[in-house]
Design an enzyme around this catalytic site. Structure first.
Site, mmCIF file in Angstrom:
data_model
loop_
_atom_site.group_PDB
_atom_site.id
_atom_site.type_symbol
_atom_site.label_atom_id
_atom_site.label_comp_id
_atom_site.label_asym_id
_atom_site.label_seq_id
_atom_site.Cartn_x
_atom_site.Cartn_y
_atom_site.Cartn_z
ATOM 1 N N ASP A 56 0.760 38.396 -10.945
ATOM 2 C CA ASP A 56 -0.216 37.549 -10.276
ATOM 3 C C ASP A 56 -1.628 37.845 -10.756
ATOM 4 O OD1 ASP A 56 -1.065 35.618 -8.325
ATOM 5 O OD2 ASP A 56 -1.724 37.288 -7.071
ATOM 6 N N LYS A 93 6.098 38.762 -1.731
ATOM 7 C CA LYS A 93 4.729 38.677 -2.221
ATOM 8 C C LYS A 93 3.911 39.832 -1.656
ATOM 9 C CE LYS A 93 3.294 34.677 -3.392
ATOM 10 N NZ LYS A 93 2.686 33.319 -3.420
ATOM 11 N N GLU A 127 6.401 39.980 -6.436
ATOM 12 C CA GLU A 127 5.056 39.795 -6.985
ATOM 13 C C GLU A 127 4.344 41.139 -7.121
ATOM 14 O OE1 GLU A 127 2.039 36.658 -5.516
ATOM 15 O OE2 GLU A 127 1.430 38.516 -4.534
ATOM 16 N N LYS A 187 3.118 24.570 -3.245
ATOM 17 C CA LYS A 187 1.817 24.001 -2.886
ATOM 18 C C LYS A 187 1.873 22.476 -3.027
ATOM 19 C CE LYS A 187 -0.591 28.217 -4.259
ATOM 20 N NZ LYS A 187 -1.539 28.848 -5.205
ATOM 21 N N ARG A 229 0.827 -1.216 0.000
ATOM 22 C CA ARG A 229 0.000 0.000 0.000
ATOM 23 C C ARG A 229 0.858 1.262 0.000
ATOM 24 N NH1 ARG A 229 -2.991 1.779 -2.717
ATOM 25 N NH2 ARG A 229 -4.016 -0.242 -2.597
#
Length: 293
Positions: free
Chosen positions: A230, A175, A209, A143, A108
């Site tokens: 962005d 950012k 950004e 992510k 598994r």
């Protein structure tokens, strides 16, 4: 080739893979495999064959082999295809031989990792194919599944794309929330970037950004290496690329899907970062069939 093979082109570091696999096995069989130990004789051996049931791209060969080997050191894994290989229904990926209990215990974890990573590689290949013929480079993001980043980023490479920074320690990326805090401290964008530049090694990449075209000149004035656009509309991407005019690399992010990525690439951006490569990739259907010998 076995799990002791020469490292493959897309293999992550073996110690990192072993650490991930050990945690997964400890989670799946914390006090042993009760089912196998109660039903399968310790002397029983088996051969298992891993095959693809669908079209796709293979990734995670090292993780697959490591899972079986860490479940039982007597297991031999023969990988028949390298990471990055195209798969068709019925394509045989690996042969696993050895103690039957160990194969069942490792099955598994081995499948979970191989299916997950092959799914990432398969989705990545679709994005890479979608922008073929343009200069745009498809890259991943942070992510990723917690704990699996090194594996998922290797799978992105197996799918034909490139890695963005691996962690917060790799490069400076300012950012919107960074800029908001700096603005509250009374620093404009250009001044903030210059301040950051003075604090980091000259070899460190600095990316900033923006979410509006009118922010770009200040970012360039501050000396950013990469400008991240962005969630720009296509027309604004075209305008931004023209405005930057080679003074920095241009990255597009946000609103990227297989339906939109080609049009984004055709605006002239250098890089397209796609969080979906890792956060939305479905597992690829791989099956393991065991025959006792």
């Amino acid at each position: 080739m076995t799990d002791a093979r020469t490292p493959g082109e897309f293999d992550p570091p073996r110690p990192a893979v072993e650490a991930i696999v050990d945690l997964a096995l400890a989670e799946d069989a914390p006090w042993g495999d009760l089912s196998s130990e109660a039903s399968i004789p310790a002397s029983a051996t088996a051969t298992a064959r891993l095959s693809s049931r669908v079209d796709g791209v293979l990734a995670g060969g090292l993780a697959l082999a490591t899972a079986f080997r860490r479940a039982d050191a007597g297991i031999e894994v023969q990988l028949l295809l390298p990471d990055g290989a195209p798969l068709t229904p019925g394509a045989e990926v690996a042969v696993v031989r050895g103690p039957a209990r160990g194969i069942l215990t490792g099955e598994r974890v081995a499948l979970n990792l191989a299916q997950r990573l092959s799914g990432v590689a398969t989705l990545t290949r679709a994005y890479v194919d979608a922008v073929a013929g343009t200069p745009a480079r498809i890259v991943d993001t942070r992510k990723t599944t917690p704990g699996l980043r090194v594996l998922e980023k290797a799978a992105v490479r197996a799918g034909g794309a490139h890695n963005h920074r691996h962690s917060l320690s790799d490069a400076v990326m300012l950012k919107d929330n960074h800029l908001a805090v700096l603005a509250a401290e009374g620093l404009g964008i250009a001044e903030a970037i210059r301040t950051v530049r003075s604090r980091i090694p000259h070899t460190t990449t600095l990316e900033v950004e923006v979410d509006r075209v009118d922010q770009i000149e200040a970012v360039l004035d501050g000396g950013a290496d990469i400008v991240l656009l962005d969630n720009f509309a296509l027309a604004d991407l075209v305008a931004a690329v023209a405005l930057i005019d080679g003074r920095a690399l241009v990255e597009a992010s946000g609103g990227v899907s297989l339906d939109t990525v080609r049009a984004i690439a055709e605006t002239g951006v250098d890089i397209i970062s796609v969080g979906a490569l890792t956060h939305s990739a479905p597992a690829l259907d791989l099956g393991l069939d065991i025959s006792v010998r």
